[in-house]
Design a protein around this motif. Structure first.
Motif, PDB file in Angstrom:
ATOM      1  N   GLN A  31       0.316  -1.217  -0.216  1.00 17.06           N
ATOM      2  CA  GLN A  31      -0.030   0.086   0.382  1.00 17.06           C
ATOM      3  C   GLN A  31       0.711   1.028   0.006  1.00 17.06           C
ATOM      4  OE1 GLN A  31      -2.806  -0.150  -0.825  1.00 17.06           O
ATOM      5  NE2 GLN A  31      -4.254   1.994   0.306  1.00 17.06           N
ATOM      6  N   ARG A  32       1.801   1.264   1.297  1.00 19.18           N
ATOM      7  CA  ARG A  32       2.663   2.467   0.884  1.00 19.18           C
ATOM      8  C   ARG A  32       3.460   2.918  -0.524  1.00 19.18           C
ATOM      9  NH1 ARG A  32       5.758   1.499   6.293  1.00 19.18           N
ATOM     10  NH2 ARG A  32       4.202   1.535   7.751  1.00 19.18           N
ATOM     11  N   ALA A  33       4.127   1.720  -0.967  1.00 17.20           N
ATOM     12  CA  ALA A  33       4.389   1.497  -2.790  1.00 17.20           C
ATOM     13  C   ALA A  33       3.274   2.034  -3.422  1.00 17.20           C
ATOM     14  CB  ALA A  33       5.149   0.465  -3.105  1.00 17.20           C
ATOM     15  N   ALA A  34       2.622   1.430  -3.283  1.00 20.33           N
ATOM     16  CA  ALA A  34       1.236   1.937  -4.561  1.00 20.33           C
ATOM     17  C   ALA A  34       1.166   3.617  -4.355  1.00 20.33           C
ATOM     18  CB  ALA A  34       0.030   1.317  -4.004  1.00 20.33           C
ATOM     19  N   ARG A  35       0.812   4.298  -2.590  1.00 18.23           N
ATOM     20  CA  ARG A  35       0.977   5.560  -2.651  1.00 18.23           C
ATOM     21  C   ARG A  35       1.541   6.232  -3.294  1.00 18.23           C
ATOM     22  NH1 ARG A  35      -1.353   8.843   1.262  1.00 18.23           N
ATOM     23  NH2 ARG A  35      -0.796  11.539   1.539  1.00 18.23           N
ATOM     24  N   ALA A  36       2.909   5.661  -3.452  1.00 15.27           N
ATOM     25  CA  ALA A  36       3.967   6.539  -3.561  1.00 15.27           C
ATOM     26  C   ALA A  36       3.756   6.640  -5.433  1.00 15.27           C
ATOM     27  CB  ALA A  36       5.575   5.910  -3.709  1.00 15.27           C
ATOM     28  N   ALA A  37       3.437   5.025  -5.828  1.00 16.08           N
ATOM     29  CA  ALA A  37       3.590   5.284  -7.841  1.00 16.08           C
ATOM     30  C   ALA A  37       2.187   6.369  -7.693  1.00 16.08           C
ATOM     31  CB  ALA A  37       3.361   3.873  -7.907  1.00 16.08           C
ATOM     32  N   ALA A  38       2.045   5.699  -7.387  1.00 23.02           N
ATOM     33  CA  ALA A  38       0.346   7.208  -7.624  1.00 23.02           C
ATOM     34  C   ALA A  38       1.029   8.505  -7.914  1.00 23.02           C
ATOM     35  CB  ALA A  38      -0.923   7.246  -6.310  1.00 23.02           C
ATOM     36  N   ASP A  39       0.931   8.762  -6.562  1.00 24.16           N
ATOM     37  CA  ASP A  39       2.158   9.685  -6.585  1.00 24.16           C
ATOM     38  C   ASP A  39       3.203  10.145  -8.062  1.00 24.16           C
ATOM     39  OD1 ASP A  39       0.821  11.020  -4.549  1.00 24.16           O
ATOM     40  OD2 ASP A  39       2.951  10.569  -2.730  1.00 24.16           O
ATOM     41  N   ARG A  40       3.425   9.252  -8.061  1.00 19.77           N
ATOM     42  CA  ARG A  40       4.912  10.112  -9.719  1.00 19.77           C
ATOM     43  C   ARG A  40       3.635   9.716 -10.730  1.00 19.77           C
ATOM     44  NH1 ARG A  40       7.133   5.355  -6.854  1.00 19.77           N
ATOM     45  NH2 ARG A  40       6.310   3.630  -8.649  1.00 19.77           N
ATOM     46  N   VAL A  41       2.683   9.020 -10.688  1.00 20.64           N
ATOM     47  CA  VAL A  41       1.440   9.281 -11.920  1.00 20.64           C
ATOM     48  C   VAL A  41       1.308  10.774 -12.003  1.00 20.64           C
ATOM     49  CG1 VAL A  41      -0.752   8.416 -12.942  1.00 20.64           C
ATOM     50  CG2 VAL A  41       0.882   6.932 -12.246  1.00 20.64           C
TER      51      VAL A  41
ATOM     52  N   ALA B  34       2.377  13.695 -10.579  1.00 16.44           N
ATOM     53  CA  ALA B  34       3.908  14.684 -10.931  1.00 16.44           C
ATOM     54  C   ALA B  34       3.453  14.743 -12.541  1.00 16.44           C
ATOM     55  CB  ALA B  34       4.744  14.165 -10.266  1.00 16.44           C
ATOM     56  N   ARG B  35       3.811  13.233 -13.404  1.00 11.21           N
ATOM     57  CA  ARG B  35       3.732  13.533 -14.751  1.00 11.21           C
ATOM     58  C   ARG B  35       2.615  13.886 -15.112  1.00 11.21           C
ATOM     59  NH1 ARG B  35       5.708   8.488 -13.229  1.00 11.21           N
ATOM     60  NH2 ARG B  35       8.388   7.624 -13.845  1.00 11.21           N
TER      61      ARG B  35
ATOM     62  N   PRO C 181      -3.097   7.559 -19.434  1.00 10.76           N
ATOM     63  CA  PRO C 181      -2.544   6.463 -19.939  1.00 10.76           C
ATOM     64  C   PRO C 181      -1.200   6.195 -19.744  1.00 10.76           C
ATOM     65  CG  PRO C 181      -4.789   7.016 -20.715  1.00 10.76           C
ATOM     66  CD  PRO C 181      -4.365   8.110 -19.896  1.00 10.76           C
ATOM     67  N   ALA C 182      -0.813   7.606 -20.322  1.00 12.02           N
ATOM     68  CA  ALA C 182       0.720   7.078 -20.630  1.00 12.02           C
ATOM     69  C   ALA C 182       1.288   7.159 -19.703  1.00 12.02           C
ATOM     70  CB  ALA C 182       0.930   7.987 -21.612  1.00 12.02           C
TER      71      ALA C 182
ATOM     72  N   SER D 144       4.464   4.308 -17.407  1.00  9.11           N
ATOM     73  CA  SER D 144       5.297   4.515 -16.891  1.00  9.11           C
ATOM     74  C   SER D 144       6.481   4.032 -16.183  1.00  9.11           C
ATOM     75  CB  SER D 144       6.043   6.155 -17.233  1.00  9.11           C
ATOM     76  OG  SER D 144       4.855   6.612 -16.186  1.00  9.11           O
ATOM     77  N   LEU D 145       5.135   3.313 -15.326  1.00  8.72           N
ATOM     78  CA  LEU D 145       5.829   3.067 -13.741  1.00  8.72           C
ATOM     79  C   LEU D 145       6.771   1.599 -14.222  1.00  8.72           C
ATOM     80  CD1 LEU D 145       1.805   3.076 -11.882  1.00  8.72           C
ATOM     81  CD2 LEU D 145       4.441   4.431 -11.517  1.00  8.72           C
ATOM     82  N   ASP D 146       7.587   1.394 -13.595  1.00 12.44           N
ATOM     83  CA  ASP D 146       8.264   0.292 -13.298  1.00 12.44           C
ATOM     84  C   ASP D 146       7.068  -0.903 -13.733  1.00 12.44           C
ATOM     85  OD1 ASP D 146      10.144   1.722 -13.955  1.00 12.44           O
ATOM     86  OD2 ASP D 146      11.022   2.166 -11.885  1.00 12.44           O
ATOM     87  N   THR D 147       6.454  -0.907 -12.455  1.00 10.56           N
ATOM     88  CA  THR D 147       5.517  -2.507 -12.295  1.00 10.56           C
ATOM     89  C   THR D 147       3.847  -1.778 -13.365  1.00 10.56           C
ATOM     90  OG1 THR D 147       5.991  -1.483  -9.775  1.00 10.56           O
ATOM     91  CG2 THR D 147       4.326  -3.085 -10.073  1.00 10.56           C
ATOM     92  N   SER D 148       4.124  -3.385 -13.562  1.00  9.18           N
ATOM     93  CA  SER D 148       3.249  -3.669 -14.597  1.00  9.18           C
ATOM     94  C   SER D 148       1.339  -3.519 -13.593  1.00  9.18           C
ATOM     95  CB  SER D 148       3.005  -4.960 -14.844  1.00  9.18           C
ATOM     96  OG  SER D 148       1.974  -5.427 -15.803  1.00  9.18           O
TER      97      SER D 148
END
Length: 645
Positions: A500-510, A512-513, A521-522, A526-530
């Motif tokens: 969950q912590r990693a998913a939150r960080a991934a959402a923040d990266r999305v 930011a992009r 979609p783009a 761009s995330l490293d995880t599928s």
């Protein structure tokens, strides 16, 4: 349909008083319920919590009203405590409702409105709680009901009069409030607006760490989250049940008992006459005679009563003795002197002067002992059963007090002792979702959690039908589960938390992009995880409303609360991941000139405006009468209710 839409634009001003007429009557009766909170005459801070105009509100009144409000709240939440009720603002809301209601009544009287004795009497005889077995108003039932809640006739009448005054002053001033068609059209068009965008879901499982967690990591997680793994207190209950079967032979009626019952209750088997009536109760003999004259002149009893400001009531088939019990001897004599379809002679009763139309007369012939034998046998059997069960339960209670064990009692009564699996305080079986204790044990669970081990008690499960003898055989105290016993669960939970912590960080990266002009979609690709690709969304509020029978998904609820061209993240339930919601465009809704949605908007928003008007009127009446609150006394009531005194 528009009801769904209104939830997006609901007025924040709630109505402090229930103004529906029947609601006021119910509140008048219920708000004076008595709780075991003690007498507040000497409570710190004085015995008055407020003054409305010249009317004083006592600490005892507030305490009783708060206790009643808690009882009503427990219908939805049976486990609600007074401490929780007060902490959530329940006491303050109760006080405000009382002050509103008193302000309305005082203002109404100040401008000359009245709720006279006739009107109050007319309402009392129509309150269902005051009807006897025949369905008619019963003076004895009325007195008993008031006594049960600790009210006098005078106090109840005054309370009911307040409700009637509220009806008189509020209904005419707020009825049929409307909003302009143009405003209604503007709001209705929002219901047809279309929103387009996309929603991505980043599951925590996709971001959870791979491989086994170390003991150090798990121990650290366990220490930080010990409260999540507290096991509730559990108790094992041993019990036996018994009922009429235990004394069936002794309860069999004898011929002598059947004959004696018949002789002692001859009136029950004698011929009888029952009559049904439509009646009206006037405050004076002159008023009653005027109604009778109007009926003689061709009006119906209902019309004549309405012209006098009264209402008729229906009296179900009753004997003369029953009418005498609910009214008096004079009324019963008049009611049974008239013929079917005729009007009775006005007679003075407990509530005023009674006039009635005899609607139906039915006669029943008497029954001989032989004809009534079967019914009498059943009655005698039930009476003996009740008495024998009462005697047996008293004997068992004495035996328990003398230290006789549950096992010994069961052997003596030839009953089989049964044992529950570990039970928690709400009656459910520990470790088995959805399973609960047997119905016979359920009423005793609360008591069982206050008992010590191996001290049996007896309880009546179903009055006169089923008894329970029970004891607690083992108590397991509440405690945090040992690390070793829940290691597999700790591994699973630790992975979820890390994911969950990693998913939150991934959402923040999305996000930011996307702020850098990348679409959703783009940004997800761009995330490293599928993760699953975003889903395109194109919905109107009208289409969303079709989900009203279901729960609207949280990301869609967020989607319809965002501004155009914005993106937001939302945590999914149960730590299952994060949503990223992107709203690209809002397309205004279009309505035809005759679209029925406009009329729906006018009706339902009109109701909201009525509530706004009512609240403004109540506020103005409070200001007019003047409201002073003794905060020290209110605080004293608060402490008394939660047991701090």
């Amino acid at each position: 349909m528009f009801q769904f839409f209104r939830k997006f634009f609901q007025s924040k001003i709630g109505l402090a008083v229930t103004f529906a007429f029947l609601g006021l009557i119910a509140f008048a009766f219920a708000s004076s319920d008595v709780a075991n909170t003690g007498t507040f005459g000497g409570v710190a801070g004085g015995d008055r919590v407020a003054v409305v105009g010249d009317r004083k509100v006592s600490t005892a009144e507030l305490s009783r009203a708060a206790s009643t409000a808690l009882d009503q709240a427990r219908r939805d939440n049976p486990n609600l405590t007074m401490e929780e009720f007060v902490a959530a603002g329940g006491l303050d809301q109760t006080l405000n409702r009382m002050l509103d209601r008193y302000a309305i009544a005082e203002y109404a009287r100040s401008i000359g409105l009245r709720a006279g004795e006739n009107l109050v009497n007319s309402e009392i005889v129509n309150i269902p709680q005051f009807r006897g077995p025949s369905g008619a108003f019963d003076q004895n039932v009325y007195r008993a009901a008031l006594q049960q809640v600790g009210l006098t006739d005078a106090v109840f009448r005054a309370d009911l009069a307040d409700g009637l005054l509220a009806q008189q002053i509020l209904q005419p001033t707020t009825a049929n409030a409307t909003i302009p068609t143009g405003i209604a059209r503007q709001y209705a068009s929002l219901f047809r607006e279309r929103r387009t965008g996309s929603i991505a879901f980043l599951p925590s499982a996709a971001f959870a760490p791979e491989g086994e967690a170390s003991n150090a990591q798990l121990q650290s997680y366990y220490n930080e989250n010990r409260s999540r793994y507290v096991r509730p207190e559990r108790r094992i209950i041993r019990y036996v049940t018994f009922g009429p079967d235990a004394i069936a032979e002794q309860a069999a009626p004898t011929e002598a008992e059947i004959t004696r019952y018949y002789r002692e209750n001859e009136e029950e088997f004698a011929a009888r006459e029952e009559r049904s009536f439509t009646q009206v109760i006037a405050s004076s003999q002159a008023a009653a005679r005027s109604i009778a004259s109007a009926v003689a002149g061709g009006q119906s009893l209902a019309q004549a009563a309405q012209a006098a400001g009264l209402r008729t009531t229906t009296v179900d088939p009753s004997t003369k003795a029953e009418i005498e019990a609910t009214a008096n001897e004079a009324v019963a004599k008049a009611y049974f002197a008239a013929g079917e379809g005729s009007l009775t002679t006005p007679a003075r009763g407990n509530l005023g002067w009674y006039v009635a139309r005899v609607e139906d007369i039915s006669s029943q012939s008497g029954r001989t002992l032989a004809q009534a034998r079967e019914d009498i046998a059943a009655t005698v059997r039930q009476q003996k059963t009740n008495r024998l069960l009462s005697d047996l339960s008293a004997e068992i209670e004495n035996s328990l007090a003398d230290g006789v064990s549950l096992t010994d009692l069961a052997e003596e009564l030839e009953l089989e002792v049964q044992t529950t699996r570990p039970v928690v305080a709400d009656g459910s079986i520990y470790g088995t979702p959805g399973e609960r204790v047997p119905d016979a044990v359920a009423p005793a669970v609360e008591t069982a959690f206050q008992m010590v081990e191996s001290e049996p008690q007896i309880a009546e499960v179903t009055r006169g039908e089923e008894f329970l003898i029970f004891e607690v055989s083992r108590i397991t105290e509440s405690a945090t589960a040992p690390f070793a016993e829940i290691r597999d669960r700790l591994v699973r939970d630790w992975r979820i938390v890390q994911g969950q912590r990693a998913a939150r960080a991934a959402a923040d990266r999305v996000l930011a992009r996307m702020n850098g002009e990348t679409d959703l979609p783009a940004a997800v690709r761009s995330l490293d995880t599928s993760v699953p690709p975003p889903e395109a969304v194109s919905l109107t509020r009208e289409e969303l409303a079709r989900l009203r029978e279901q729960r609207v998904p949280p990301p869609l609820a967020l989607f319809f609360s965002m501004a155009q061209g914005t993106q937001k993240k939302l945590e999914a339930e149960n730590s299952t991941g994060y949503y990223v919601v992107s709203l690209n465009e809002i397309i205004p809704g279009q309505l035809e000139q005759s679209d029925p949605l406009v009329a729906q908007a006018q009706t339902q928003l009109g109701q909201a405006i009525e509530q706004e008007y009512q609240q403004q009127l109540v506020t103005a009446m409070r200001n007019s009468q003047g409201v002073e609150i003794n905060q020290a006394a209110v605080e004293a009531v608060r402490r008394q209710l939660i047991g701090e005194n």
